[in-house]
Design a protein around this motif. Structure first.
Motif, mmCIF file in Angstrom:
data_model
loop_
_atom_site.group_PDB
_atom_site.id
_atom_site.type_symbol
_atom_site.label_atom_id
_atom_site.label_comp_id
_atom_site.label_asym_id
_atom_site.label_seq_id
_atom_site.Cartn_x
_atom_site.Cartn_y
_atom_site.Cartn_z
ATOM 1 N N ARG A 220 -4.207 2.969 -13.543
ATOM 2 C CA ARG A 220 -5.062 3.712 -14.827
ATOM 3 C C ARG A 220 -4.284 5.299 -15.489
ATOM 4 O O ARG A 220 -4.650 5.130 -16.309
ATOM 5 C CB ARG A 220 -5.712 3.581 -13.087
ATOM 6 C CG ARG A 220 -6.776 4.894 -13.925
ATOM 7 C CD ARG A 220 -7.566 5.414 -12.782
ATOM 8 N NE ARG A 220 -9.116 6.097 -12.595
ATOM 9 C CZ ARG A 220 -9.378 7.038 -11.759
ATOM 10 N NH1 ARG A 220 -9.241 6.361 -10.094
ATOM 11 N NH2 ARG A 220 -10.447 8.119 -12.296
ATOM 12 N N PHE A 221 -3.872 5.558 -14.659
ATOM 13 C CA PHE A 221 -2.852 6.770 -14.639
ATOM 14 C C PHE A 221 -1.598 7.242 -15.503
ATOM 15 O O PHE A 221 -0.747 8.033 -15.670
ATOM 16 C CB PHE A 221 -2.785 7.795 -13.202
ATOM 17 C CG PHE A 221 -4.434 7.798 -12.979
ATOM 18 C CD1 PHE A 221 -4.748 9.488 -13.089
ATOM 19 C CD2 PHE A 221 -4.695 7.627 -11.723
ATOM 20 C CE1 PHE A 221 -6.044 9.682 -12.638
ATOM 21 C CE2 PHE A 221 -5.935 7.408 -11.479
ATOM 22 C CZ PHE A 221 -6.415 9.248 -11.497
ATOM 23 N N GLY A 222 -1.312 5.557 -16.143
ATOM 24 C CA GLY A 222 -0.043 5.585 -16.852
ATOM 25 C C GLY A 222 0.908 6.036 -16.192
ATOM 26 O O GLY A 222 1.938 6.633 -16.600
ATOM 27 N N VAL A 223 1.069 5.277 -14.769
ATOM 28 C CA VAL A 223 2.473 6.671 -13.887
ATOM 29 C C VAL A 223 2.767 4.675 -13.339
ATOM 30 O O VAL A 223 2.841 3.854 -12.803
ATOM 31 C CB VAL A 223 2.391 6.981 -12.562
ATOM 32 C CG1 VAL A 223 3.713 7.110 -11.609
ATOM 33 C CG2 VAL A 223 1.532 8.426 -12.929
ATOM 34 N N PRO A 224 4.803 4.781 -14.193
ATOM 35 C CA PRO A 224 5.364 3.744 -13.885
ATOM 36 C C PRO A 224 5.343 3.499 -12.129
ATOM 37 O O PRO A 224 6.453 4.055 -11.625
ATOM 38 C CB PRO A 224 6.487 3.372 -14.670
ATOM 39 C CG PRO A 224 6.165 4.873 -15.390
ATOM 40 C CD PRO A 224 5.433 5.766 -14.973
ATOM 41 N N VAL A 225 5.297 2.503 -11.665
ATOM 42 C CA VAL A 225 5.341 2.802 -9.941
ATOM 43 C C VAL A 225 6.209 1.794 -9.936
ATOM 44 O O VAL A 225 7.297 2.462 -8.473
ATOM 45 C CB VAL A 225 4.213 1.315 -9.934
ATOM 46 C CG1 VAL A 225 4.565 0.604 -8.013
ATOM 47 C CG2 VAL A 225 2.627 1.374 -9.841
ATOM 48 N N GLN A 226 7.464 1.335 -10.971
ATOM 49 C CA GLN A 226 9.017 0.768 -10.537
ATOM 50 C C GLN A 226 9.476 2.408 -10.219
ATOM 51 O O GLN A 226 10.353 2.169 -9.563
ATOM 52 C CB GLN A 226 9.254 -0.516 -11.561
ATOM 53 C CG GLN A 226 8.906 -1.481 -11.910
ATOM 54 C CD GLN A 226 7.516 -1.542 -12.364
ATOM 55 O OE1 GLN A 226 7.110 -0.738 -12.676
ATOM 56 N NE2 GLN A 226 6.346 -2.858 -12.369
ATOM 57 N N ALA A 227 9.739 3.207 -11.201
ATOM 58 C CA ALA A 227 10.336 4.452 -11.007
ATOM 59 C C ALA A 227 9.642 5.064 -10.102
ATOM 60 O O ALA A 227 11.111 5.731 -9.241
ATOM 61 C CB ALA A 227 9.952 5.261 -12.464
ATOM 62 N N VAL A 228 8.830 5.177 -9.660
ATOM 63 C CA VAL A 228 8.679 5.843 -7.867
ATOM 64 C C VAL A 228 9.034 5.069 -7.267
ATOM 65 O O VAL A 228 9.109 5.871 -6.007
ATOM 66 C CB VAL A 228 6.580 5.843 -8.066
ATOM 67 C CG1 VAL A 228 6.634 6.333 -6.855
ATOM 68 C CG2 VAL A 228 6.319 6.645 -8.842
ATOM 69 N N GLU A 229 8.985 3.485 -7.470
ATOM 70 C CA GLU A 229 9.482 3.066 -5.773
ATOM 71 C C GLU A 229 10.520 2.881 -5.771
ATOM 72 O O GLU A 229 11.635 2.717 -4.902
ATOM 73 C CB GLU A 229 9.272 1.578 -6.159
ATOM 74 C CG GLU A 229 9.446 0.620 -5.066
ATOM 75 C CD GLU A 229 9.192 -0.929 -5.552
ATOM 76 O OE1 GLU A 229 8.303 -1.752 -4.938
ATOM 77 O OE2 GLU A 229 9.365 -1.815 -6.900
ATOM 78 N N ARG A 230 11.704 3.217 -6.851
ATOM 79 C CA ARG A 230 13.299 3.105 -6.818
ATOM 80 C C ARG A 230 13.261 4.904 -6.070
ATOM 81 O O ARG A 230 13.993 4.852 -5.078
ATOM 82 C CB ARG A 230 13.190 3.921 -8.852
ATOM 83 C CG ARG A 230 13.688 1.839 -9.095
ATOM 84 C CD ARG A 230 14.408 2.151 -10.223
ATOM 85 N NE ARG A 230 14.185 2.827 -11.281
ATOM 86 C CZ ARG A 230 13.722 2.555 -12.234
ATOM 87 N NH1 ARG A 230 12.696 1.411 -12.439
ATOM 88 N NH2 ARG A 230 12.948 3.053 -13.652
#
Length: 446
Positions: A220-230
């Motif tokens: 929804r907010f255009g935030v790459p979850v994979q980057a946050v997960e790393r």
């Protein structure tokens, strides 16, 4: 329905329309945080004249430090609470908390109760900004992350500007107590909007194993979850290796110790300037012979200069280097504050009040930015935390020192000279700092 709940039900909603939602809501919250802290400075002249309490300048200065002491504890508590309940709930609780306790200052029957309410309000004030900063950086557009963060933090000064502007109109008409009732506004605006639209931190959801919710919000907010997960994985890895202890070892090592002390002292003087002037600029200008209305207008210009100057100084630092612009900003603050002691045309005094705000807040913002660039990645969070902690001691001292100077009849010119000296010392420390060992290693490697 909460933002977390609505985001988890689908991917609806245009990313472009959502991407600025979190910075805007955090900016609103931080703006009222700025209002609630600066509001005390707007009522200082009235408190000194309030015969029912008979406060001395020294007592008013000590009361002014209570909220800052509360902020120190609030910042410490907020991290633990956030890890348990999440950033979204913690932010909204902080807003509701300081809104209520600032408002009840307006009905305090005695200075002792008033001081207690200021301390309690400080718990929420201190907890809010780290949470709002973390949420903003997490959801900000990747290509405009620094600008978005600085714009959000500029809302703090806009809130201070609002407090000073309203004081000019409201205090003569309704008395000083009404200024604290205004603090109820975020309880009825920011909290309901946040409950409906503010999403939970994606990193918090991932850390709690709520991946499906995190992915829905990320889309929804255009935030790459994979980057946050790393990022979460790296933080957990550092924590497992005892990263905090390693950070302390770096700060206290032979290579970094004197550098660390220099940053602590610069932070001490920078926050002493901010909180001392925010609390005492109207009072000192009144002692200098200006009317209460004119004295409050200096606070308007001080906060207004800070709001505009933060953005300008951030751009200059990107172009000419953080160290140079940080040192020049503190120099500008010191010179401008010293010149406020000189009799000159009112327009010129207004200009120097605005420049004092530009230099004071711009310099302090860049101190933290410089620390972030100066230390190795594994030690940056620890370095920032220690500098902010020592700096809080300066924030506590600033209002007390202002009260002592006014009480001793030394506000003019020594009040100006004392705070000007703090700016000059902060600038000198920044200019004398050697190059970062990290930068030297990079230069040699290249």
């Amino acid at each position: 329905m909460s933002a977390t709940g609505s985001a988890s039900t689908g991917t609806g909603g245009d990313v472009r329309s959502s991407i600025w939602l979190v910075p805007i809501l955090c900016g609103l919250a931080v703006g009222f945080d700025g209002y609630d802290l600066v509001v005390y400075g707007t009522v200082v002249p009235a408190l000194l004249e309030y015969q029912a309490w008979g406060l001395s300048p020294e007592q008013v200065g000590v009361i002014g430090s209570y909220a800052i002491i509360g902020m120190l504890f609030g910042a410490l508590i907020a991290g633990t609470v956030t890890d348990i309940i999440g950033r979204r709930k913690a932010l909204l609780i902080c807003v509701a908390w300081f809104s209520v306790f600032t408002a009840v200052c307006g009905i305090a029957p005695s200075p002792e109760i008033f001081g207690l309410f200021r301390f309690l309000a400080g718990l929420g004030l201190g907890g809010l900004i780290p949470i709002a900063a973390a949420l903003t950086l997490e959801y900000a557009p990747a290509h405009r992350r620094n600008f978005t963060y600085l714009a959000m933090m500029a809302c703090y000064n806009v809130g201070g500007l609002l407090a000073a502007g309203l004081a000019i109109v409201l205090i003569p008409a309704f008395g000083w107590r009404v200024m604290f009732f205004v603090a109820l506004i975020p309880l009825f605006i920011v909290v309901p909007l946040g409950m409906k639209y503010l999403p939970e931190s994606i990193s918090f959801l991932l850390a709690k194993g709520r991946r499906s919710e995190a992915e829905a919000i990320g889309r929804r907010f255009g935030v790459p979850v994979q980057a946050v997960e790393r990022t979460v994985e790296r933080e957990e890895e550092v924590a497992t290796r005892g990263g905090a202890l390693e950070g302390v070892k770096t700060l206290l090592s032979r290579l970094y110790f004197l550098r660390s002390v220099a940053f602590w002292v610069a932070s001490f003087f920078g926050l002493m300037l901010i909180y001392g002037l925010s609390n005492w600029l109207p009072g000192v200008m009144t002692e200098a012979g200006y009317s209460v209305g004119s004295a409050l207008s200096f606070l308007v210009l001080f906060q207004g200069g800070a709001a505009v100057g933060n953005l300008i100084i951030g751009g200059l630092a990107d172009r000419f280097g953080t160290k140079l612009v940080c040192g020049l900003a503190f120099t500008l603050a010191g010179l401008s504050i010293a010149l406020l002691s000189i009799q000159m045309p009112l327009v010129a005094i207004y200009v120097f009040a605005g420049l004092a705000g530009v230099g004071t807040f711009g310099g302090m913002t860049l101190v933290y930015s410089y620390i972030g660039q100066y230390y190795p990645a594994s030690s940056r969070a620890t370095a920032l935390g220690w500098s902010a902690g020592v700096g809080r001691l300066g924030a506590i001292l600033g209002p007390i020192l202002g009260g002592l100077l006014v009480g001793a009849g030394l506000a003019v010119p020594w009040g100006f000279y004392t705070f000007a000296l703090a700016g000059v010392l902060a600038a000198t420390i920044i200019f004398l700092l050697p190059r970062s060992p990290v930068a030297v290693e990079k230069a040699e490697w290249m």
